[in-house]
Write an enzyme that holds these catalytic residues in place. Structure first.
Site, PDB file in Angstrom:
ATOM      1  N   ARG A 153       0.828  -1.214   0.000  1.00 65.24           N
ATOM      2  CA  ARG A 153       0.000   0.000   0.000  1.00 65.24           C
ATOM      3  C   ARG A 153       0.863   1.265   0.000  1.00 65.24           C
ATOM      4  NH1 ARG A 153      -5.082  -1.886   3.833  1.00 65.24           N
ATOM      5  NH2 ARG A 153      -6.431  -2.394   2.062  1.00 65.24           N
ATOM      6  N   LYS A 202     -13.819 -12.096   6.753  1.00 70.84           N
ATOM      7  CA  LYS A 202     -14.879 -11.123   7.051  1.00 70.84           C
ATOM      8  C   LYS A 202     -16.184 -11.644   6.463  1.00 70.84           C
ATOM      9  CE  LYS A 202     -11.749  -7.192   6.849  1.00 70.84           C
ATOM     10  NZ  LYS A 202     -11.215  -6.269   5.820  1.00 70.84           N
ATOM     11  N   GLY A 219      -7.000  -6.520   1.159  1.00 67.76           N
ATOM     12  CA  GLY A 219      -5.680  -6.305   1.730  1.00 67.76           C
ATOM     13  C   GLY A 219      -4.924  -7.605   1.924  1.00 67.76           C
ATOM     14  N   GLY A 271     -12.750  -3.635   0.964  1.00 68.41           N
ATOM     15  CA  GLY A 271     -14.154  -3.233   1.025  1.00 68.41           C
ATOM     16  C   GLY A 271     -14.523  -2.305  -0.119  1.00 68.41           C
TER      17      GLY A 271
HETATM   18  P1  ADP Z   1      -9.096  -9.608   2.453  1.00 70.95           P
HETATM   19  O1  ADP Z   1      -8.253  -8.719   3.341  1.00 70.95           O
HETATM   20  O2  ADP Z   1      -8.348 -10.158   1.308  1.00 70.95           O
HETATM   21  O3  ADP Z   1     -10.380  -8.961   2.083  1.00 70.95           O
HETATM   22  P2  ADP Z   1     -10.177 -10.936   4.784  1.00 70.95           P
HETATM   23  O4  ADP Z   1      -9.690  -9.819   5.623  1.00 70.95           O
HETATM   24  O5  ADP Z   1     -11.648 -11.126   4.656  1.00 70.95           O
HETATM   25  O6  ADP Z   1      -9.513 -10.884   3.327  1.00 70.95           O
HETATM   26  O7  ADP Z   1      -9.643 -12.315   5.351  1.00 70.95           O
HETATM   27  C1  ADP Z   1      -8.271 -12.642   5.393  1.00 70.95           C
HETATM   28  C2  ADP Z   1      -8.011 -13.650   6.455  1.00 70.95           C
HETATM   29  O8  ADP Z   1      -8.884 -14.767   6.329  1.00 70.95           O
HETATM   30  C3  ADP Z   1      -6.623 -14.230   6.399  1.00 70.95           C
HETATM   31  O9  ADP Z   1      -5.884 -13.706   7.478  1.00 70.95           O
HETATM   32  C4  ADP Z   1      -6.840 -15.740   6.531  1.00 70.95           C
HETATM   33  O10 ADP Z   1      -5.979 -16.336   7.468  1.00 70.95           O
HETATM   34  C5  ADP Z   1      -8.273 -15.829   6.990  1.00 70.95           C
HETATM   35  N1  ADP Z   1      -8.944 -17.097   6.641  1.00 70.95           N
HETATM   36  C6  ADP Z   1      -9.038 -17.682   5.437  1.00 70.95           C
HETATM   37  N2  ADP Z   1      -9.683 -18.845   5.520  1.00 70.95           N
HETATM   38  C7  ADP Z   1     -10.012 -19.028   6.822  1.00 70.95           C
HETATM   39  C8  ADP Z   1     -10.671 -20.083   7.542  1.00 70.95           C
HETATM   40  N3  ADP Z   1     -11.117 -21.162   6.933  1.00 70.95           N
HETATM   41  N4  ADP Z   1     -10.823 -19.922   8.860  1.00 70.95           N
HETATM   42  C9  ADP Z   1     -10.349 -18.821   9.491  1.00 70.95           C
HETATM   43  N5  ADP Z   1      -9.724 -17.793   8.873  1.00 70.95           N
HETATM   44  C10 ADP Z   1      -9.545 -17.913   7.544  1.00 70.95           C
HETATM   45 MG    MG Z   2      -8.351  -8.243   5.424  1.00 67.00          MG
END
Ligand code: ADP
Ligand code: MG
Length: 398
Positions: free
Chosen positions: A35, A200, A353, A377
């Site tokens: 970033r 999330k 992120g 988001g």
């Molecule tokens: P992004 O930032 O790409 O939008 P999120 O913030 O929603 O993604 O989620 C990222 C996190 O989700 C990662 O830290 C990962 O470890 C976690 N994650 C992925 N799959 C699982 C799972 N099955 N159970 C718990 N956490 C998970």
């Molecule tokens: Mg995230």
């Protein structure tokens, strides 16, 4: 959208820039500086134009209180290294420290204000409180450039309100992001495949409602997969689960069927007895998750099926890791999806992120993706077709 050119000659003028420096930290070590690097083109351009560049950003969730744990100090250091010039970190966001630092600036210098979320008014729901903060910010500058794409979906003082009190323009990062994402929203080349994962869950489940009228195929992984599996009648053990979303998810599955949208959920899962790097991984069928274990990644059969769908697509958007990629034993599903996007010659977008960080941490070449978005988001809301306050306030007629 108004561009930096519309602000005219910037030499000697104080330009307030909103950047997104919300980087992942391990203590005070930045684990992914993507970033910060993404913010460089706009900052360099303003420096080269001879502006006094006052940067504002947030880090983490200090909840409106000054908390040294969320200081932008590590960011100031890294930014200085990357841009190759001094970056002065003000002692505070809007107090004497900030004023003194800005008053002492010469043309082409950079001051970074302390975390804007140290001030509770930044994220206030009360319009008057945010407006008051924007008025204080406006005293530090003559113009505003919005370049923190990751926050343009937020109606916050340093994103939205400030653009109403100073001459405002979009920075090059924001413009580039909007251009790339609109390729997926306005008339995507088909098949259009969206890969959704991450943790999330409730945030992202809502996105599906809108994507059902836009995408051809949805590939579900990460934490939200278990709400889908449960909705289909499977037991999910100790996996992440949003009980109160089960009916909603059943509704999505029915609507997808009606519309002929394909939704794929994992057919096999990597489970473990605990959420830990050294937990023993086992691959099980999606219908066989043991009651005392939790799903932490897609299984190999699922990864292969998702790769096949991605290979056939002409537009792919990926948001959210397929598993807990931070732990080696649970990174395969995420690596598989990243590989498939990387191999594809379709238009490919990585948003989120953690997803963007995963791509870099797992060692993929950024240039093998068409676009790596700095906003999670914000990119999802654009893909949903929503109006983003931080963008509409920068429109030519705003
Ligand atoms: P992004 O930032 O790409 O939008 P999120 O913030 O929603 O993604 O989620 C990222 C996190 O989700 C990662 O830290 C990962 O470890 C976690 N994650 C992925 N799959 C699982 C799972 N099955 N159970 C718990 N956490 C998970
Ligand atoms: Mg995230």
């Amino acid at each position: 959208m108004k561009t930096i050119d519309s602000l005219g000659d910037l030499r000697g003028r104080r330009v307030l820039v909103r950047s997104d420096f919300n980087v992942p930290l391990d203590g005070t070590t930045i684990t992914d500086d993507g970033r910060i690097r993404a913010a460089l083109p706009t900052l360099k351009r303003l420096v080269d134009a001879g502006a006094k560049v006052v940067v504002m950003a947030h880090l983490g969730r200090p909840k409106g209180e000054v908390n040294p744990e969320f200081s932008l100090a590590p960011v100031a250091t890294r930014l200085a290294e990357l841009i190759g010039q001094d970056v002065t970190l003000a002692d505070d966001t809007l107090g004497d420290g900030a004023k003194t630092a800005v008053e002492a600036m010469s043309d082409g210098q950079i001051v970074l204000l302390e975390n804007v979320r140290f001030d509770a008014r930044e994220t206030s729901k009360d319009d008057a409180e945010r407006a008051a903060m924007a008025a204080d910010l406006a005293e530090l500058a003559d113009a505003f450039v919005s370049d923190g794409f990751g926050v343009v979906h937020r109606k916050q003082a340093s994103v939205y309100d400030i653009a109403q009190v100073l001459p405002a323009a979009a920075g090059t990062l924001v413009i580039g992001e909007v251009e790339a994402l609109s390729r997926a929203t306005d008339n995507p080349e088909r098949p259009y495949v969206v890969v959704l994962g991450g943790s999330k869950v409730s945030d992202k489940l809502g996105v599906i409602a809108n994507l059902l009228s836009k995408a051809d195929t949805l590939l579900i992984g990460g934490g939200m997969a278990f709400t889908f599996l449960k909705a289909q009648g499977h037991e999910v053990g100790k996996s992440l689960l949003e009980e109160d979303q089960l009916d909603t998810v059943r509704g999505y599955l029915e609507e997808a069927e009606r519309r002929g949208v394909k939704i794929l959920v994992p057919t096999d899962v990597v489970v473990a007895p605990a959420f830990a790097a050294d937990a023993e991984p086992t691959v099980v069928g999606a219908g066989e998750i043991p009651a005392d274990q939790l799903g932490l990644d897609n299984g190999p059969e699922t990864t292969a099926a998702y790769a096949t769908e991605i290979a056939a697509a002409r537009t792919v958007v990926w948001n959210g890791p397929m598993g807990v990629f931070e732990f080696d034993a649970f990174a395969s599903g995420t690596r598989g999806v990243a590989q498939a996007l990387s191999d594809s010659d379709a238009f490919t977008i990585v948003g989120g992120g953690d997803s963007a960080a995963a791509v870099r941490i797992l060692g993929f070449e950024e240039s093998t993706f068409s676009h790596i978005s700095t906003g999670g988001g914000a990119s999802l809301e654009l893909l949903e077709g929503k109006v983003l306050p931080g963008l509409s306030v920068l429109e030519d007629n705003a």
